[in-house]
Motif scaffolding. Structure first.
Motif, mmCIF file in Angstrom:
data_model
loop_
_atom_site.group_PDB
_atom_site.id
_atom_site.type_symbol
_atom_site.label_atom_id
_atom_site.label_comp_id
_atom_site.label_asym_id
_atom_site.label_seq_id
_atom_site.Cartn_x
_atom_site.Cartn_y
_atom_site.Cartn_z
ATOM 1 N N LEU A 1 0.832 -1.270 0.164
ATOM 2 C CA LEU A 1 -0.016 0.149 -0.049
ATOM 3 C C LEU A 1 0.956 1.168 0.003
ATOM 4 O O LEU A 1 1.430 1.466 1.129
ATOM 5 N N THR A 2 0.752 2.084 -1.132
ATOM 6 C CA THR A 2 1.601 3.175 -1.254
ATOM 7 C C THR A 2 1.200 4.259 -0.874
ATOM 8 O O THR A 2 -0.170 4.577 -1.105
ATOM 9 N N LEU A 3 1.823 5.492 -0.794
ATOM 10 C CA LEU A 3 1.380 6.871 -0.455
ATOM 11 C C LEU A 3 0.853 7.126 -1.929
ATOM 12 O O LEU A 3 0.964 6.654 -2.880
ATOM 13 N N SER A 4 -0.076 8.343 -2.019
ATOM 14 C CA SER A 4 -0.689 8.578 -3.052
ATOM 15 C C SER A 4 0.205 9.018 -4.271
ATOM 16 O O SER A 4 1.221 9.656 -4.317
ATOM 17 N N SER A 5 -0.213 8.499 -5.513
ATOM 18 C CA SER A 5 0.541 8.625 -6.721
ATOM 19 C C SER A 5 0.168 10.077 -7.135
ATOM 20 O O SER A 5 1.091 10.498 -7.871
ATOM 21 N N ALA B 1 -3.714 8.438 -0.393
ATOM 22 C CA ALA B 1 -3.609 9.044 0.938
ATOM 23 C C ALA B 1 -2.033 9.230 1.239
ATOM 24 O O ALA B 1 -1.074 8.860 0.522
ATOM 25 N N VAL B 2 -2.169 9.803 2.430
ATOM 26 C CA VAL B 2 -0.633 9.899 3.162
ATOM 27 C C VAL B 2 -1.092 9.703 4.473
ATOM 28 O O VAL B 2 -2.061 9.534 5.016
ATOM 29 N N THR B 3 -0.003 9.773 5.427
ATOM 30 C CA THR B 3 0.070 9.543 6.971
ATOM 31 C C THR B 3 -0.947 8.540 7.349
ATOM 32 O O THR B 3 -1.224 7.662 6.992
ATOM 33 N N ILE B 4 -1.813 9.259 8.310
ATOM 34 C CA ILE B 4 -2.537 8.349 9.202
ATOM 35 C C ILE B 4 -3.826 7.578 8.198
ATOM 36 O O ILE B 4 -4.176 6.578 8.389
ATOM 37 N N GLY B 5 -4.296 8.241 7.144
ATOM 38 C CA GLY B 5 -5.184 7.669 6.208
ATOM 39 C C GLY B 5 -4.555 6.531 5.529
ATOM 40 O O GLY B 5 -5.092 5.331 5.700
ATOM 41 N N GLN B 6 -3.328 6.604 5.090
ATOM 42 C CA GLN B 6 -2.503 5.445 4.334
ATOM 43 C C GLN B 6 -2.465 4.456 5.570
ATOM 44 O O GLN B 6 -2.581 2.909 5.329
ATOM 45 N N GLY B 7 -1.926 4.682 6.665
ATOM 46 C CA GLY B 7 -1.806 3.824 7.891
ATOM 47 C C GLY B 7 -2.932 3.092 8.225
ATOM 48 O O GLY B 7 -2.837 1.968 8.451
ATOM 49 N N LEU B 8 -4.232 3.892 8.541
ATOM 50 C CA LEU B 8 -5.296 3.051 8.832
ATOM 51 C C LEU B 8 -5.656 2.015 7.809
ATOM 52 O O LEU B 8 -6.013 0.893 8.094
ATOM 53 N N LEU B 9 -5.384 2.134 6.521
ATOM 54 C CA LEU B 9 -5.858 1.103 5.592
ATOM 55 C C LEU B 9 -4.898 0.070 5.806
ATOM 56 O O LEU B 9 -5.247 -1.156 5.590
ATOM 57 N N ASP C 1 -8.053 15.212 -2.734
ATOM 58 C CA ASP C 1 -9.200 14.867 -3.459
ATOM 59 C C ASP C 1 -9.138 13.565 -4.304
ATOM 60 O O ASP C 1 -8.419 12.581 -3.562
ATOM 61 N N GLU C 2 -10.156 13.333 -5.211
ATOM 62 C CA GLU C 2 -10.416 11.960 -5.710
ATOM 63 C C GLU C 2 -9.220 11.438 -6.276
ATOM 64 O O GLU C 2 -8.955 10.024 -6.587
ATOM 65 N N LYS C 3 -8.117 12.232 -6.626
ATOM 66 C CA LYS C 3 -7.049 11.910 -7.232
ATOM 67 C C LYS C 3 -5.823 11.477 -6.573
ATOM 68 O O LYS C 3 -4.635 11.592 -6.729
ATOM 69 N N GLY C 4 -6.096 11.994 -5.065
ATOM 70 C CA GLY C 4 -4.894 11.747 -4.200
ATOM 71 C C GLY C 4 -4.095 13.018 -4.170
ATOM 72 O O GLY C 4 -2.977 12.982 -3.779
ATOM 73 N N ILE C 5 -4.705 14.136 -4.548
ATOM 74 C CA ILE C 5 -3.892 15.481 -4.552
ATOM 75 C C ILE C 5 -4.225 16.504 -3.309
ATOM 76 O O ILE C 5 -5.582 16.575 -3.244
#
Length: 249
Positions: free
Chosen positions: A87-91, A120-128, A194-198
């Protein structure tokens, strides 16, 4: 059938204890600073990073794990008899997803490795990552976990706020004009993915308003069916405000 191991990059900001409990492998980003290259959370830790950030004139620059970094981790886990979900951070913010995908495509057993862009990044990525690891420990297989996580990525919402625009202006994340305006008017932004991870602006908090209260209000406004949902809080060297937000929620 193989069990599944979860791999994340270090932007996920997961505590070491959780990674050990859930068998989550972290691939570090690189931090280029002061003529040196550090590995995030290997030889440069947050406890050292934030005090130095306040003192240094030059800002650090990060770069993602290389495809070779990801490949080495994938091969090691596969050799141990496990499948891999990375699971990577946002492209939209980094080349980590592309590098991990490139590594996966070089593998002979590439069907045993899945790479997912969390947007996502940080806690969002972490929760996933935590959710995926719990499913893996419960015995779910790679395809089942990957499908479930794709659905969760589509429903994840991440909000951010900044006490000051100074660092993001210096780092080129917002224009100097917008930064100057924010400083002059003492405006503080609340941002979201946003929906594109920006990262995009959501609202601006004016002087005199409680930033944390407004952030909590935006969570309530932006969220859907929040009862029973998981909310994660991450802070950048500001545990007091992190606790304040947790108490409000």
């Amino acid at each position: 059938m193989s069990s599944v191991r979860i791999v994340v990059d270090s932007v996920a900001d997961l505590p070491q204890k959780i990674c050990e409990e859930l068998n989550i492998t972290v691939v570090p980003l690189y931090v280029h600073w002061g003529g040196r290259v550090f590995k995030d959370r290997v030889d440069l830790f947050p406890i050292n990073f934030y005090p130095r950030l306040k003192m240094e004139k030059d800002l650090p620059v990060t770069s993602p794990p290389t495809s070779q970094d990801f490949l080495a981790v994938f091969q090691r886990i596969l050799a141990q008899g496990h499948d891999v979900l990375c699971l990577t951070l946002s492209s939209g913010l980094s080349e980590a997803y592309g590098n991990a995908t490139a590594a996966q495509k070089t593998l002979k057993d590439q069907d045993r490795v899945a790479v997912l862009d969390t947007l996502a990044v940080t806690i969002g990525q972490g929760l996933l990552a935590v959710e995926a690891a719990r499913m893996a420990q419960a015995g779910d297989k790679l395809q089942t976990i990957t499908a479930a996580l794709r659905d969760k990525v589509s429903r994840l919402h991440t909000l951010y706020t900044l006490e000051s625009l100074e660092t993001v202006v210096r780092g080129g994340r917002v224009s100097a004009v917008k930064g100057a305006l924010g400083t002059l008017l003492n405006m503080k932004p609340i941002l979201h993915m946003d929906e594109k991870g920006i990262i995009k602006p959501l609202v601006v908090v004016r002087a005199g308003k409680n930033l944390i209260s407004v952030l909590a209000g935006q969570l309530d406004k932006q969220g859907v069916n929040l009862h029973g949902q998981t909310v994660g809080i991450a802070h950048a060297n500001n545990p007091q405000q992190g606790r304040e937000l947790a108490n409000i929620l």
